[in-house]
Scaffold this motif. Sequence first.
Motif, PDB file in Angstrom:
ATOM      1  N   UNK A 136       0.612  -1.164  -0.012  1.00  0.00           N
ATOM      2  CA  UNK A 136       0.089   0.022  -0.018  1.00  0.00           C
ATOM      3  C   UNK A 136       0.787   1.283  -0.095  1.00  0.00           C
ATOM      4  N   UNK A 137       0.401   2.139  -0.673  1.00  0.00           N
ATOM      5  CA  UNK A 137       1.264   3.451  -0.986  1.00  0.00           C
ATOM      6  C   UNK A 137       0.431   4.621  -0.136  1.00  0.00           C
ATOM      7  N   UNK A 138       1.097   5.482   0.621  1.00  0.00           N
ATOM      8  CA  UNK A 138       0.128   6.647   1.025  1.00  0.00           C
ATOM      9  C   UNK A 138       1.120   7.919   0.949  1.00  0.00           C
ATOM     10  N   UNK A 139       0.363   8.975   1.169  1.00  0.00           N
ATOM     11  CA  UNK A 139       0.900  10.370   1.144  1.00  0.00           C
ATOM     12  C   UNK A 139       0.608  10.667   2.614  1.00  0.00           C
ATOM     13  N   UNK A 140       1.412  11.687   3.057  1.00  0.00           N
ATOM     14  CA  UNK A 140       0.864  12.301   4.213  1.00  0.00           C
ATOM     15  C   UNK A 140       1.790  13.678   4.647  1.00  0.00           C
ATOM     16  N   UNK A 141       1.666  14.138   5.728  1.00  0.00           N
ATOM     17  CA  UNK A 141       2.652  15.336   5.915  1.00  0.00           C
ATOM     18  C   UNK A 141       3.965  15.065   5.908  1.00  0.00           C
ATOM     19  N   UNK A 142       4.325  14.000   6.513  1.00  0.00           N
ATOM     20  CA  UNK A 142       5.740  13.554   6.452  1.00  0.00           C
ATOM     21  C   UNK A 142       6.209  12.842   5.339  1.00  0.00           C
ATOM     22  N   UNK A 143       5.444  12.892   4.021  1.00  0.00           N
ATOM     23  CA  UNK A 143       5.705  12.312   3.008  1.00  0.00           C
ATOM     24  C   UNK A 143       5.179  10.926   2.343  1.00  0.00           C
TER      25      UNK A 143
END
Length: 277
Positions: A136-143
Amino acid sequence: MKASAGGYARAESVGHALDLLAGSDGQGRVLAGGQSLIAAMNMRLSVGDLLVDISKISELSGVIVSGGTLRIGALTRHAQVGASQVVRTHAPLLTDAVSHIAHAAIRNRGTMGGALAHADPAAEFPACALALGATMHSEGPEGARAIPAEDFFEEVFTTALKEDEILTSMTLPVAEEGEVQILEEVARRSGDYALVGLCLVKRASGHRVSLFSVGPKPILATVAMAALDAGDLEAAVDAVSSEIDPPSDTQASAAYRRHLAGVLLRRAVARLKGDTA
Ligand SMILES: Cc1cc2nc3c(=O)[nH]c(=O)nc-3n(C[C@H](O)[C@H](O)[C@H](O)COP(=O)(O)OP(=O)(O)OC[C@H]3O[C@@H](n4cnc5c(N)ncnc54)[C@H](O)[C@@H]3O)c2cc1C
């Protein structure tokens, strides 16, 4: 019952969605197809002071094959997964799974990312992700983060995603030549959630078996996998029913679910051997 009043914002890009979530003081909820979230909100099982609608972010949708890896965008709808020739060729387990998910109207709106992030223990896609060894690939405030399926599903309706992260895609190895992928499930009626479901993948490196609707999260049945690798179906059937921790509820007892898990493994192995009688 209806959902309590709250805000709504349509995100124009992943960055915009992350900004909206970051500014919501932990009260933002990602809205994709809405097939599970809106129902949960109407029953007051979930609240969201700010619905962050990601459904128009085109970069999150679609299916691509590149260098031996299949990538499916989080917003790809169940119906699109089911109709994709690329998915049928490289991950036929997912094509099969779609035919078991709910009904056409839900498949036309529900997204693969929504099903994965929702992490219903009775859902098909999370178990497929385990059996296929997906990431699974995610994006968030820390990248960006890449989370193996085995670490992604944590508990009932709970994943490794943080509140301020968005699932962007799932990747998996394309099926190798001769690979067999099989999904078997028992449901009371077509379109109902499964009483028990099982995925079997046979690769040159060995067997992979996952089960759903057998506990708080989908599981990889590693003891059964080793028994199948050793050619011992009876040991695999014993293992598969003892590796799970199924609930007893109004639909079925735990004992019946354990029995079904073994039956489904026998059916899947029979299909693997081309014996469908
Ligand atoms: C009557 C009915 C029968 C069903 N039967 C089945 C079935 O047999 N099998 C099955 O697998 N499913 C079934 N479903 C569920 C269906 O597949 C949903 O579409 C799916 O679970 C959620 O997808 P969605 O895009 O609608 O997500 P939403 O409802 O929009 O969101 C679901 C949850 O995931 C979060 N979320 C969504 N997308 C993301 C993202 N990209 N990043 C981070 N978080 C995200 C949301 O915040 C929310 O918490 C059924 C649903 C209904 C209403």
